[in-house]
Design a protein around this motif. Structure first.
Motif, PDB file in Angstrom:
ATOM      1  N   ASP A  98       0.840  -1.213   0.000  1.00 12.95           N
ATOM      2  CA  ASP A  98       0.000   0.000   0.000  1.00 12.95           C
ATOM      3  C   ASP A  98       0.871   1.258   0.000  1.00 12.95           C
ATOM      4  O   ASP A  98       0.569   2.258  -0.677  1.00 12.95           O
ATOM      5  CB  ASP A  98      -0.909   0.000   1.224  1.00 12.95           C
ATOM      6  CG  ASP A  98      -1.957  -1.106   1.153  1.00 12.95           C
ATOM      7  OD1 ASP A  98      -2.248  -1.577   0.009  1.00 12.95           O
ATOM      8  OD2 ASP A  98      -2.539  -1.435   2.198  1.00 12.95           O
ATOM      9  N   LEU A  99       1.934   1.148   0.781  1.00 15.07           N
ATOM     10  CA  LEU A  99       2.833   2.301   0.843  1.00 15.07           C
ATOM     11  C   LEU A  99       3.479   2.564  -0.497  1.00 15.07           C
ATOM     12  O   LEU A  99       3.653   3.711  -0.927  1.00 15.07           O
ATOM     13  CB  LEU A  99       3.883   2.072   1.926  1.00 15.07           C
ATOM     14  CG  LEU A  99       4.862   3.224   2.159  1.00 15.07           C
ATOM     15  CD1 LEU A  99       4.127   4.478   2.607  1.00 15.07           C
ATOM     16  CD2 LEU A  99       5.924   2.812   3.218  1.00 15.07           C
ATOM     17  N   LYS A 100       3.860   1.491  -1.171  1.00 16.18           N
ATOM     18  CA  LYS A 100       4.485   1.619  -2.480  1.00 16.18           C
ATOM     19  C   LYS A 100       3.521   2.206  -3.487  1.00 16.18           C
ATOM     20  O   LYS A 100       3.878   3.070  -4.303  1.00 16.18           O
ATOM     21  CB  LYS A 100       4.964   0.257  -2.933  1.00 16.18           C
ATOM     22  CG  LYS A 100       5.727   0.266  -4.233  1.00 16.18           C
ATOM     23  CD  LYS A 100       6.230  -1.127  -4.592  1.00 16.18           C
ATOM     24  CE  LYS A 100       7.024  -1.089  -5.891  1.00 16.18           C
ATOM     25  NZ  LYS A 100       7.528  -2.452  -6.252  1.00 16.18           N
ATOM     26  N   SER A 101       2.265   1.780  -3.424  1.00 16.49           N
ATOM     27  CA  SER A 101       1.250   2.317  -4.337  1.00 16.49           C
ATOM     28  C   SER A 101       1.002   3.796  -4.062  1.00 16.49           C
ATOM     29  O   SER A 101       0.835   4.611  -4.972  1.00 16.49           O
ATOM     30  CB  SER A 101      -0.055   1.530  -4.171  1.00 16.49           C
ATOM     31  OG  SER A 101      -1.069   2.079  -4.979  1.00 16.49           O
ATOM     32  N   LEU A 102       1.006   4.178  -2.804  1.00 18.09           N
ATOM     33  CA  LEU A 102       0.807   5.597  -2.455  1.00 18.09           C
ATOM     34  C   LEU A 102       1.948   6.457  -2.974  1.00 18.09           C
ATOM     35  O   LEU A 102       1.762   7.565  -3.473  1.00 18.09           O
ATOM     36  CB  LEU A 102       0.679   5.717  -0.948  1.00 18.09           C
ATOM     37  CG  LEU A 102       0.504   7.138  -0.403  1.00 18.09           C
ATOM     38  CD1 LEU A 102      -0.769   7.785  -0.951  1.00 18.09           C
ATOM     39  CD2 LEU A 102       0.471   7.113   1.137  1.00 18.09           C
TER      40      LEU A 102
ATOM     41  N   LEU B  25       1.815   9.640  -5.636  1.00 18.39           N
ATOM     42  CA  LEU B  25       2.379  10.961  -5.307  1.00 18.39           C
ATOM     43  C   LEU B  25       3.337  11.434  -6.390  1.00 18.39           C
ATOM     44  O   LEU B  25       3.381  12.615  -6.756  1.00 18.39           O
ATOM     45  CB  LEU B  25       3.064  10.923  -3.932  1.00 18.39           C
ATOM     46  CG  LEU B  25       2.128  10.722  -2.720  1.00 18.39           C
ATOM     47  CD1 LEU B  25       2.944  10.567  -1.434  1.00 18.39           C
ATOM     48  CD2 LEU B  25       1.153  11.886  -2.608  1.00 18.39           C
ATOM     49  N   ARG B  26       4.130  10.464  -6.885  1.00 23.92           N
ATOM     50  CA  ARG B  26       5.081  10.841  -7.950  1.00 23.92           C
ATOM     51  C   ARG B  26       4.326  11.282  -9.220  1.00 23.92           C
ATOM     52  O   ARG B  26       4.699  12.236  -9.890  1.00 23.92           O
ATOM     53  CB  ARG B  26       6.002   9.657  -8.254  1.00 23.92           C
ATOM     54  CG  ARG B  26       7.051   9.380  -7.186  1.00 23.92           C
ATOM     55  CD  ARG B  26       8.143   8.474  -7.719  1.00 23.92           C
ATOM     56  NE  ARG B  26       7.593   7.198  -8.147  1.00 23.92           N
ATOM     57  CZ  ARG B  26       7.461   6.149  -7.352  1.00 23.92           C
ATOM     58  NH1 ARG B  26       7.815   6.226  -6.071  1.00 23.92           N
ATOM     59  NH2 ARG B  26       6.971   5.021  -7.818  1.00 23.92           N
ATOM     60  N   GLU B  27       3.262  10.535  -9.537  1.00 21.83           N
ATOM     61  CA  GLU B  27       2.507  10.893 -10.744  1.00 21.83           C
ATOM     62  C   GLU B  27       1.856  12.278 -10.598  1.00 21.83           C
ATOM     63  O   GLU B  27       1.830  13.078 -11.538  1.00 21.83           O
ATOM     64  CB  GLU B  27       1.427   9.830 -10.990  1.00 21.83           C
ATOM     65  CG  GLU B  27       2.004   8.492 -11.437  1.00 21.83           C
ATOM     66  CD  GLU B  27       0.943   7.428 -11.598  1.00 21.83           C
ATOM     67  OE1 GLU B  27      -0.259   7.718 -11.218  1.00 21.83           O
ATOM     68  OE2 GLU B  27       1.212   6.347 -12.125  1.00 21.83           O
ATOM     69  N   GLN B  28       1.321  12.580  -9.418  1.00 21.99           N
ATOM     70  CA  GLN B  28       0.724  13.901  -9.195  1.00 21.99           C
ATOM     71  C   GLN B  28       1.770  15.015  -9.278  1.00 21.99           C
ATOM     72  O   GLN B  28       1.512  16.088  -9.830  1.00 21.99           O
ATOM     73  CB  GLN B  28       0.042  13.928  -7.830  1.00 21.99           C
ATOM     74  CG  GLN B  28      -1.192  13.036  -7.737  1.00 21.99           C
ATOM     75  CD  GLN B  28      -1.794  13.003  -6.343  1.00 21.99           C
ATOM     76  OE1 GLN B  28      -1.245  13.646  -5.403  1.00 21.99           O
ATOM     77  NE2 GLN B  28      -2.911  12.259  -6.188  1.00 21.99           N
ATOM     78  N   ALA B  29       2.974  14.714  -8.773  1.00 17.68           N
ATOM     79  CA  ALA B  29       4.040  15.718  -8.832  1.00 17.68           C
ATOM     80  C   ALA B  29       4.464  15.972 -10.266  1.00 17.68           C
ATOM     81  O   ALA B  29       4.725  17.102 -10.685  1.00 17.68           O
ATOM     82  CB  ALA B  29       5.211  15.274  -7.977  1.00 17.68           C
ATOM     83  N   GLU B  30       4.547  14.875 -11.041  1.00 15.99           N
ATOM     84  CA  GLU B  30       4.926  15.044 -12.447  1.00 15.99           C
ATOM     85  C   GLU B  30       3.860  15.859 -13.210  1.00 15.99           C
ATOM     86  O   GLU B  30       4.183  16.696 -14.051  1.00 15.99           O
ATOM     87  CB  GLU B  30       5.099  13.659 -13.076  1.00 15.99           C
ATOM     88  CG  GLU B  30       6.327  12.896 -12.567  1.00 15.99           C
ATOM     89  CD  GLU B  30       6.420  11.493 -13.119  1.00 15.99           C
ATOM     90  OE1 GLU B  30       5.463  11.104 -13.875  1.00 15.99           O
ATOM     91  OE2 GLU B  30       7.402  10.799 -12.839  1.00 15.99           O
ATOM     92  N   THR B  31       2.589  15.591 -12.879  1.00 18.88           N
ATOM     93  CA  THR B  31       1.505  16.329 -13.557  1.00 18.88           C
ATOM     94  C   THR B  31       1.589  17.813 -13.218  1.00 18.88           C
ATOM     95  O   THR B  31       1.449  18.685 -14.091  1.00 18.88           O
ATOM     96  CB  THR B  31       0.139  15.767 -13.131  1.00 18.88           C
ATOM     97  OG1 THR B  31       0.079  14.360 -13.486  1.00 18.88           O
ATOM     98  CG2 THR B  31      -0.987  16.502 -13.800  1.00 18.88           C
ATOM     99  N   ARG B  32       1.860  18.120 -11.914  1.00 20.53           N
ATOM    100  CA  ARG B  32       1.977  19.532 -11.537  1.00 20.53           C
ATOM    101  C   ARG B  32       3.172  20.180 -12.206  1.00 20.53           C
ATOM    102  O   ARG B  32       3.113  21.355 -12.614  1.00 20.53           O
ATOM    103  CB  ARG B  32       2.096  19.636 -10.019  1.00 20.53           C
ATOM    104  CG  ARG B  32       0.796  19.316  -9.275  1.00 20.53           C
ATOM    105  CD  ARG B  32       0.873  19.828  -7.826  1.00 20.53           C
ATOM    106  NE  ARG B  32       1.921  19.139  -7.117  1.00 20.53           N
ATOM    107  CZ  ARG B  32       1.743  18.007  -6.432  1.00 20.53           C
ATOM    108  NH1 ARG B  32       0.529  17.443  -6.369  1.00 20.53           N
ATOM    109  NH2 ARG B  32       2.742  17.417  -5.784  1.00 20.53           N
TER     110      ARG B  32
END
Length: 220
Positions: free
Chosen positions: A6-10, A14-21
């Protein structure tokens, strides 16, 4: 193990959201730079443009033109003026009467159908002269109007014989009787019965004895 997954999925989310921003931020910066460049180019293009000075030519204000005055109504002719105009129009100066006149120095005239005895009586003074008109000193228009009015008045008075003095022309240009031929023409047009040269004591060559038509008697 489940917690680690679960931690790995989270962490992945987070990385994908950061890349999108980061992508959105980079796009925003790119658009701002592009707008700045375009604004700079526009200002550079207008750098040599100056406002035109105001013209010093005087332009007068528009003034409305004057209003045309209302035309005055034509003056109505009086009865006397109207009668004179009718007489003037009824007599022509161009009417030829030479073919009506006898081959006689006296230039006698008798209307068609009038017997020769009438002319003989007229020349001998059979009818007394009841009125006369003197045209001395008048021009053509004045003489025409005066003769027309004179004959009209004579008819109203039931006069039969009148004298018209046209003169011998001694005071006219070339000492020619200018009015003489015109008076002949006007008398014929007015429908007189006859006329002849006056006798010496009545005016001679400068006058005419004129016989008018008798007024019709009312039926009884």
């Amino acid at each position: 193990m489940k917690d680690f997954a679960d931690l790995k999925s989270l962490g992945k989310q987070l990385r994908e959201q950061a890349e999108t921003r980061a992508v959105k931020e980079a796009e925003r910066v790119k658009q701002e730079k592009k707008q700045a460049v375009e604004a700079n180019l526009f200002q550079t293009a207008l750098g040599g443009v100056q406002r035109m000075p105001a013209p010093d030519r005087y332009v007068p204000p528009t003034v409305p033109g004057p209003v045309a005055p209302a035309q005055a109504p034509a003056r109505k002719l009086t009865q006397a003026e109207d009668d004179a105009a009718v007489l003037r129009e009824s007599l022509s100066d161009l009417f030829e009467v030479d073919h009506y006149l006898e081959d006689d120095p006296a230039l006698n005239y008798s209307a068609p159908g009038v017997g020769p005895d009438v002319m003989k009586k007229l020349r001998k003074g059979h009818w007394p002269i009841q009125d006369e008109l003197d045209l001395h000193g008048m021009n053509r228009d004045q003489a025409r109007d005066a003769l027309g009015a004179f004959l009209t008045r004579a008819g109203q008075r039931n006069q039969r014989c009148v004298c018209v003095i046209h003169g011998r022309g001694f005071g006219s240009r070339g000492q020619e009787p200018v009015l003489k031929s015109m008076v002949h023409s006007w008398l014929v047009q007015k429908g007189v019965v006859a006329f002849c040269q006056a006798r010496n004591h009545e005016g001679g060559e400068g006058a005419l004895i004129v016989l008018l038509r008798a007024a019709l008697q009312p039926a009884r």
